[in-house]
Structure formats: structure tokens, C-alpha cells
Design an enzyme around this catalytic site. Structure first.
Site, mmCIF file in Angstrom:
data_model
loop_
_atom_site.group_PDB
_atom_site.id
_atom_site.type_symbol
_atom_site.label_atom_id
_atom_site.label_comp_id
_atom_site.label_asym_id
_atom_site.label_seq_id
_atom_site.Cartn_x
_atom_site.Cartn_y
_atom_site.Cartn_z
ATOM 1 N N THR A 55 0.837 -1.207 0.000
ATOM 2 C CA THR A 55 0.000 0.000 0.000
ATOM 3 C C THR A 55 0.867 1.249 0.000
ATOM 4 O OG1 THR A 55 -1.765 -1.171 1.163
ATOM 5 C CG2 THR A 55 -1.839 1.229 1.233
ATOM 6 N N CYS A 56 1.921 1.225 0.786
ATOM 7 C CA CYS A 56 2.816 2.378 0.907
ATOM 8 C C CYS A 56 3.496 2.690 -0.419
ATOM 9 C CB CYS A 56 3.867 2.111 1.979
ATOM 10 S SG CYS A 56 3.198 1.538 3.553
#
Length: 182
Positions: A55-56
Site C-alpha cells: 500500500t505504501c
């Protein structure tokens, strides 16, 4: 963490490129303080569980990097990405992501994150202690607006993402800049 709260005073141990150093690793240690990053500036700080994580790396960091010009137009001086990772990891991730605008801050020991009340155990993922995902608009070292993902807890089975997204911060800045109706 609430709006109006002053950021904790911490020293970050960073590695910076130094052209005077020859060889394959032309970097030196440089300590930077909270004041070095935040004094006299209006910035976005976003913190996430870990460099190189899905996600990052796919959404949050690229979203802030790609939206940098728009954030500048909205009165933001700098955008900082923080993670409980050491400077070697953060620098490699920044290079891997091709960052030109967002600056990374290594919170290797988690001291800043702990003092922010955002240090969580992620042993369920094999991560150890990491940051809960959040973002803040910080003006001269004081939190102006706070964006924390729901469900703050140790070993959270989910990785919530949305509240601290670049789009949500843009929306907040747009609403804060709207003229009041008479």
C-alpha cells in the site's frame, strides 16, 4: 494526537550524500532534529508501516509524490514520508521510487512514532514495532490537521488506508481554503 499539539523533539539519524566521499557508498551520517524538518514551514507529514510494502509503495507515497505541485499551490512547503525504518532502507526506497519531491525521514528506533502515540506492534506480519498509518498538516511544528486511519491497535489484521490518503488531504485543504459564505 490532536490539532494544536506540538510535535515531539527528536533527533533523527540520517545518511546524506557527500560528494567528498569516494567509493560505492558516498554517504555520511547527519543528525537532524524535529526543528530542522518542521520549524518555520507548513508541511505534510505522513507515516506508514514500512518502506517497500504494497500500500505504501503503490498508493500512498506515489500519490503524494505525484500531487506535490498541487499541494504546493495549496500552501504546503514540504512533504515528508516517515517510517520506522533506518536511513539505509528509507534512502534505498526513495531511490527505488524515483522520488524528486517527497523527502523521507527515517525513524529507525521508533522514538518519534512512540512519542506521537502511533507505535504499534506488527508481529503478526513479522514486522515488529512499526508506525500506524497517519498523516498530518503541520505548521511550524504544531499539528494543524490530523488524519489517522481507523482501528489503531497492535497486530491489526487489516491495513486500513483512506483517511491519510493524498486525495483526502487535498480535499481538506480545498475545504479549508474555501471562502466563507456570507
Amino acid at each position: 494526537m490532536k490539532s494544536g499539539t506540538k510535535l515531539p523533539d527528536v533527533t533523527f539519524h540520517t545518511r546524506v550524500r557527500d560528494e567528498a566521499i569516494e567509493g560505492p557508498n558516498p554517504f555520511r551520517w547527519e543528525d537532524k532534529t524535529t526543528a530542522d524538518y518542521f520549524a518555520g514551514k507548513r508541511v505534510i507529514l505522513f507515516s506508514l508501516p514500512g518502506a517497500f510494502t504494497p500500500t505504501c509503495s503503490t498508493y500512498q507515497l506515489p500519490g503524494f509524490e505525484n500531487g506535490y505541485a498541487e499541494f504546493k499551490e495549496k500552501g504546503i512547503d514540504e512533504i515528508y514520508c516517515m517510517s520506522v525504518n533506518d536511513s539505509f532502507v528509507m534512502n534505498k526506497w526513495a531511490k527505488d521510487q524515483g522520488l524528486e519531491n517527497v523527502k523521507v525521514i527515517p525513524d529507525g528506533s521508533g522514538e518519534f512514532t512512540r512519542k506521537m502515540g502511533m507505535l504499534v506492534d506488527k508481529d503478526n506480519l513479522g514486522f515488529g514495532m512499526r508506525s500506524w498509518r497517519y498523516a498530518a498538516i503541520v505548521n511550524d511544528g504544531v499539528v494543524e490537521a490530523w488524519f489517522e486511519e481507523p482501528g489503531l491497535m497492535d497486530n491489526c489484521p487489516e491495513d486500513p488506508y483512506g483517511v491519510s490518503s493524498p486525495d483526502n488531504l487535498k480535499k481538506h485543504l480545498d475545504e479549508a481554503n474555501e471562502p466563507a459564505l456570507a
